[in-house]
Design an enzyme around this catalytic site. Sequence first.
Site, PDB file in Angstrom:
ATOM      1  N   ARG A   1      48.497  34.697  31.579  1.00 17.90           N
ATOM      2  CA  ARG A   1      48.291  35.227  33.021  1.00 17.90           C
ATOM      3  C   ARG A   1      48.912  36.569  33.114  1.00 17.90           C
ATOM      4  O   ARG A   1      48.899  36.849  34.832  1.00 17.90           O
ATOM      5  CB  ARG A   1      48.088  34.539  34.175  1.00 17.90           C
ATOM      6  CG  ARG A   1      47.183  33.343  33.430  1.00 17.90           C
ATOM      7  CD  ARG A   1      46.938  32.045  33.554  1.00 17.90           C
ATOM      8  NE  ARG A   1      47.052  31.930  35.612  1.00 17.90           N
ATOM      9  CZ  ARG A   1      45.823  31.773  36.133  1.00 17.90           C
ATOM     10  NH1 ARG A   1      44.368  31.978  35.054  1.00 17.90           N
ATOM     11  NH2 ARG A   1      45.952  31.612  37.635  1.00 17.90           N
TER      12      ARG A   1
ATOM     13  N   HIS B   1      41.430  71.730  41.922  1.00 17.33           N
ATOM     14  CA  HIS B   1      42.328  71.291  43.656  1.00 17.33           C
ATOM     15  C   HIS B   1      43.873  70.510  43.782  1.00 17.33           C
ATOM     16  O   HIS B   1      43.705  69.505  44.804  1.00 17.33           O
ATOM     17  CB  HIS B   1      41.576  70.832  43.886  1.00 17.33           C
ATOM     18  CG  HIS B   1      39.926  71.541  44.206  1.00 17.33           C
ATOM     19  ND1 HIS B   1      39.945  72.399  45.469  1.00 17.33           N
ATOM     20  CD2 HIS B   1      38.118  71.199  43.981  1.00 17.33           C
ATOM     21  CE1 HIS B   1      38.692  72.716  45.175  1.00 17.33           C
ATOM     22  NE2 HIS B   1      37.335  72.081  44.859  1.00 17.33           N
TER      23      HIS B   1
ATOM     24  N   ASN C   1      51.569  27.560  42.771  1.00 17.04           N
ATOM     25  CA  ASN C   1      51.141  29.045  42.579  1.00 17.04           C
ATOM     26  C   ASN C   1      50.546  29.455  44.170  1.00 17.04           C
ATOM     27  O   ASN C   1      49.795  28.825  44.257  1.00 17.04           O
ATOM     28  CB  ASN C   1      49.871  28.932  41.326  1.00 17.04           C
ATOM     29  CG  ASN C   1      50.572  29.527  39.922  1.00 17.04           C
ATOM     30  OD1 ASN C   1      51.340  28.455  39.772  1.00 17.04           O
ATOM     31  ND2 ASN C   1      49.084  29.365  39.693  1.00 17.04           N
TER      32      ASN C   1
ATOM     33  N   LYS D   1      47.064  39.048  34.855  1.00 16.15           N
ATOM     34  CA  LYS D   1      45.586  38.985  34.173  1.00 16.15           C
ATOM     35  C   LYS D   1      44.575  38.912  35.791  1.00 16.15           C
ATOM     36  O   LYS D   1      43.487  38.891  36.615  1.00 16.15           O
ATOM     37  CB  LYS D   1      44.986  37.987  33.434  1.00 16.15           C
ATOM     38  CG  LYS D   1      43.505  37.820  32.680  1.00 16.15           C
ATOM     39  CD  LYS D   1      43.380  39.118  32.705  1.00 16.15           C
ATOM     40  CE  LYS D   1      42.291  39.193  31.444  1.00 16.15           C
ATOM     41  NZ  LYS D   1      41.864  40.359  31.287  1.00 16.15           N
TER      42      LYS D   1
HETATM   43  C1  G6P Z   1      44.316  42.635  37.559  1.00 17.56           C
HETATM   44  C2  G6P Z   1      44.089  42.620  36.277  1.00 17.56           C
HETATM   45  C3  G6P Z   1      43.224  43.559  35.916  1.00 17.56           C
HETATM   46  C4  G6P Z   1      41.919  43.014  36.091  1.00 17.56           C
HETATM   47  C5  G6P Z   1      41.963  42.806  38.219  1.00 17.56           C
HETATM   48  C6  G6P Z   1      40.748  43.212  38.515  1.00 17.56           C
HETATM   49  O1  G6P Z   1      45.448  44.036  38.423  1.00 17.56           O
HETATM   50  O2  G6P Z   1      45.434  43.299  35.543  1.00 17.56           O
HETATM   51  O3  G6P Z   1      42.512  43.796  34.422  1.00 17.56           O
HETATM   52  O4  G6P Z   1      40.825  44.440  36.572  1.00 17.56           O
HETATM   53  O5  G6P Z   1      43.704  42.110  38.029  1.00 17.56           O
HETATM   54  O6  G6P Z   1      40.971  41.708  38.291  1.00 17.56           O
HETATM   55  P1  G6P Z   1      39.438  40.517  37.884  1.00 17.56           P
HETATM   56  O7  G6P Z   1      40.026  38.951  37.428  1.00 17.56           O
HETATM   57  O8  G6P Z   1      38.967  40.363  40.046  1.00 17.56           O
HETATM   58  O9  G6P Z   1      38.538  41.475  37.712  1.00 17.56           O
END
Ligand code: G6P
Length: 612
Positions: A27, A508, A99, A607
Amino acid sequence: MCGIVAYIGNREAYPIVMKGLRRLEYRGYDSAGIALIDKELLVYKCKGKVDDLEYFIGTQNTLGNIGIGHTRWATHGVPNDVNAHPHYSQAKDLTIIHNGIIENYNAIKKALTLRGHTFTSDTDTEVLIHLIEDIRNNAKVDLVEAVRLALNEAVGAYAIVILSKDNPNQLIAARKSSPLVIGIGVDEFFCASDATPIIEYTKNVVYLNDEEIAVINRGEELKIITTKNIAKTPYVQELELNIEAIEKGGYEHFMLKEIFEQPRSIRDSIRGRVLVDQGLIKLGGITEYSQKIVNAKRIIIIGCGTSWHAGLVGEYLIEDLARIPVEVEYASEFRYRNPIINEDDVVIAISQSGETADTLAAIELAKSKGALVYGICNVAGSSIARTTHAGSYTHAGPEIGVASTKAFTAQVAILTAFALSVAKQRGTINESRYQQLLIELDTVPELVEKVLLQSDKTKAIAAIMKDAPNSLYLGRGYSFPVALEGALKLKEISYIHAEGYPAAEMKHGPIALIDEEMPVVVIATKGANYEKVVSNIQEVKARKGIIIAVVTEGDEHAALLADYIIEIPESDECLVPIISVVPLQLLSYYIAVMRGCNVDQPRNLAKSVTVE
Ligand code: G6P
């Protein structure tokens, strides 16, 4: 983002909590800690990884059948030993892991300071446990009631677990806008931010809902009350996850495993939905709302990161096939810019984790304006899956590598099926093209398999790109979002600065950057814009850029122009993104490995982004 694990039962808590923390490492975090009760309340925490925590604990006492553990992704206060969780109350008899963010922590901290509390960390979490302690002592209530009253004062998001030195038979957990799962074993309970630390012990879980408090007493049934003090009956569900899905299975990294899983994960995402034999598409999760969707005046797609890129592909697909106007928005912008949302709008929320705070908030906003919200999520039972009106799970399986790969292709596969199904119902696609696309979509997993067979070639190109400080990714039409996603993958895991651009826009601005040192990755597959992209390649070539082109198998013309090529099998243009993104994922992976980067847990990234 931050991870929570807790255990109460008859086994030693330490190995279970530590293993759980390792399961949550994916995570993203920057410090870790644990608390146990062996007569005394034992708290160990430090900056760094779970390995560092284990080293720090060394031979100190780790006994006890109750424990909580945390991996922290810094929000309030730098990542250091002091700011790591668990946090103590003033009297050091209570400890908490958390969290989320307590937004009004400053005001609470000021009030508590006036009442004699002193704080050791910069965190909002420490303030919360002091508040609980203060209420317990002054209102003369038990700990559960003190937690409940404190949560009524706290503004923000939380998933918390609390341990009290005086009660080694009880864990108190609560959630609001940050996930928390409780595993129910035989005479034992587990808590975690997601099911991965729990799955090897029990499949029976309860997902806490917002503003619920779980009172977990050793040897008793799980008790749930709301923050308004209403008793709830726990709803026990069976997990569908299996342990193999969250292990590396012989691959060096989760990311590589997940890239190679794509023929399977795409197949699972369309299985039972793309019914070639019957010549139709069935998205069970939206049947009830099909009229509203078909008659939508507008579709708004929201997401973050890679999911937002999938949304962009969705825009091309839906407008092209179903002829409904589509807007794609970063959830974080959408929620704060006072957007116009009508009751006849359909909002598609895309999220791998189903927990992204900005996407969740954007969904709530859309719902409050009367729009229908359709969720495309990977994690079953996640907050977004539960809060949307209708939904389709992507069935990609757990994605552990922080950089999203198989979730993206699964999301695009679902969006393709969605666009085709709506197009058919609206009569914007003729029958023969519809049937042809159904057959082709069904063969995409095999085409992806063919691309994966060329991984060695991609690895050789990675060796050429690995020392470049910058790179540019170009594409047009359906390949523009793929260019963005290719660039995002590279910067996320290799820390090479990469920009994705619509190929024609290059002149551009970014063209100024091109010289003989600059790798330019161009998606130049056959399709409506092919000739135009070839012209863009010429423009790069004229400035001596290094051209790496993703081309359609057998395209000798593009092969002659490019310095390096990666061939992908031919398919209908609208299906190319699912296929052409795969070599770009591999390219980033190999470059990151060659640069010695931590592929699965890139620095600073999380994550599951549960804070806004
Ligand atoms: C974080 C992760 C990305 C992911 C984004 C959106 O930045 O590192 O890999 O695309 O969140 O997360 P989700 O779980 O909403 O697709």
